[in-house]
Design a protein around this motif. Structure first.
Motif, mmCIF file in Angstrom:
data_model
loop_
_atom_site.group_PDB
_atom_site.id
_atom_site.type_symbol
_atom_site.label_atom_id
_atom_site.label_comp_id
_atom_site.label_asym_id
_atom_site.label_seq_id
_atom_site.Cartn_x
_atom_site.Cartn_y
_atom_site.Cartn_z
ATOM 1 N N ASP A 197 -14.730 -16.116 24.880
ATOM 2 C CA ASP A 197 -14.838 -16.895 23.645
ATOM 3 C C ASP A 197 -13.930 -18.126 23.725
ATOM 4 N N PRO A 198 -14.477 -19.338 23.516
ATOM 5 C CA PRO A 198 -13.663 -20.560 23.634
ATOM 6 C C PRO A 198 -12.459 -20.577 22.694
ATOM 7 N N ASP A 199 -12.625 -20.070 21.473
ATOM 8 C CA ASP A 199 -11.500 -20.045 20.536
ATOM 9 C C ASP A 199 -10.403 -19.100 21.025
ATOM 10 N N PHE A 200 -10.815 -17.982 21.625
ATOM 11 C CA PHE A 200 -9.821 -17.067 22.192
ATOM 12 C C PHE A 200 -9.078 -17.737 23.341
ATOM 13 N N ARG A 201 -9.794 -18.506 24.146
ATOM 14 C CA ARG A 201 -9.154 -19.185 25.276
ATOM 15 C C ARG A 201 -8.182 -20.273 24.796
ATOM 16 N N VAL A 202 -8.471 -20.904 23.662
ATOM 17 C CA VAL A 202 -7.514 -21.843 23.064
ATOM 18 C C VAL A 202 -6.264 -21.083 22.629
ATOM 19 N N PHE A 203 -6.478 -19.936 21.996
ATOM 20 C CA PHE A 203 -5.358 -19.072 21.607
ATOM 21 C C PHE A 203 -4.520 -18.694 22.826
ATOM 22 N N MET A 204 -5.182 -18.365 23.934
ATOM 23 C CA MET A 204 -4.466 -17.949 25.134
ATOM 24 C C MET A 204 -3.637 -19.083 25.727
#
Length: 208
Positions: A197-204
Motif C-alpha cells: 500500500d503506497p500510504d503504508f510505504r509513506v508511513f514506513m
C-alpha cells in the motif's frame, strides 16, 4: 497526545528560529521502495515486526484509541517476556491495519536465569530451590552472589511466536479484539516488503 503536542512545540521553535514557507507547504513524502526498505533494515540491524489484520469497520474516533491501546498492550507483552522494544507505530488503511514494532532482537536464547533470594533467608530460599530443583525444563542450578540461581527454558524464544500465541489475550478494545480474533499475521523484516500500500510505504519512510 503528549507526543504530538511536544512535536508542535518543537516545530514552532524551529519556525521562530528560521521562518520559511516549507513549514506550511512541506514537500510530499515519497513511498519507500523495496530496495530502500531492505537497505534500512540492513543498516539498523534491529528486528522489525508488523502485526497485520483487517481494519475494523468503525469511525476513526473509535478506531484509533483502540489501536493505540493495542500498540501499548503489544509492547507491554513483549517487554514482559524480555524482548526489548525500541519503538512502536500504528498505520491503518483499507483493508488492512498494521501495528509496527522495532525490537533490539526478535530472537532470544532458549535459556534464561531465575535469581532467587539469598541462601541465608531460609524459608524463601528453600521454597525457591524446591520449585526449580529437578523440575522439567530446568537446565541447572547454582549459587551466585550468595543467591540461588536456576537456568530455565524460556517459554517463548521468538517475538513472533509470542505474539502469535498471546496477542489475542491482550487488552485490545472491542472492535480491534474482534478483528484480531478473526485472524492476524505477524511478518518480520524483509517480509514487510509484501505490504505494498503506497500510504503504508509513506508511513514506513517516516517510521524508519
Amino acid at each position: 497526545s503528549l507526543d504530538r503536542f511536544c512535536m508542535f512545540i518543537d516545530h514552532c521553535r524551529e519556525f521562530l528560529a528560521n521562518p520559511e514557507l516549507k513549514f506550511f507547504f512541506s514537500a510530499p513524502i515519497l513511498a519507500l521502495e523495496d530496495k530502500e526498505l531492505l537497505e534500512k533494515l540492513d543498516s539498523r540491524k534491529s528486528s522489525q515486526l508488523a502485526v497485520v489484520f483487517k481494519t475494523p469497520d468503525v469511525v476513526e474516533d473509535v478506531l484509533y484509541p483502540q489501536l493505540y491501546k493495542m500498540e501499548q498492550a503489544t509492547a507491554a507483552l513483549l517487554n514482559e517476556y524480555d524482548f526489548s522494544v525500541i519503538k512502536t507505530g500504528v498505520w491503518s488503511g483499507n483493508p488492512e491495519t498494521v501495528i509496527m514494532l522495532e525490537l533490539i532482537a526478535g530472537t532470544l536464547p532458549n535459556v534464561k536465569k531465575r535469581i532467587g533470594p539469598p541462601v541465608w533467608v531460609r524459608e524463601h530460599a528453600d521454597k525457591f530451590k524446591a520449585k526449580y530443583e529437578g523440575a522439567e525444563n530446568v537446565f541447572g542450578g547454582y549459587i551466585e552472589g550468595g543467591k540461588y540461581v536456576f537456568e530455565i527454558q524460556r517459554k517463548y524464544s521468538t517475538a513472533k511466536g509470542l505474539l502469535e500465541e498471546q496477542l489475542v489475550n491482550c487488552s485490545l478494545g472491542n472492535q480491534v479484539h474482534q478483528s484480531v480474533s478473526e485472524g492476524f499475521e505477524v511478518i518480520e523484516d524483509a517480509e514487510i516488503c509484501r505490504l505494498k500500500d503506497p500510504d503504508f510505504r509513506v508511513f514506513m519512510r517516516k517510521w524508519m
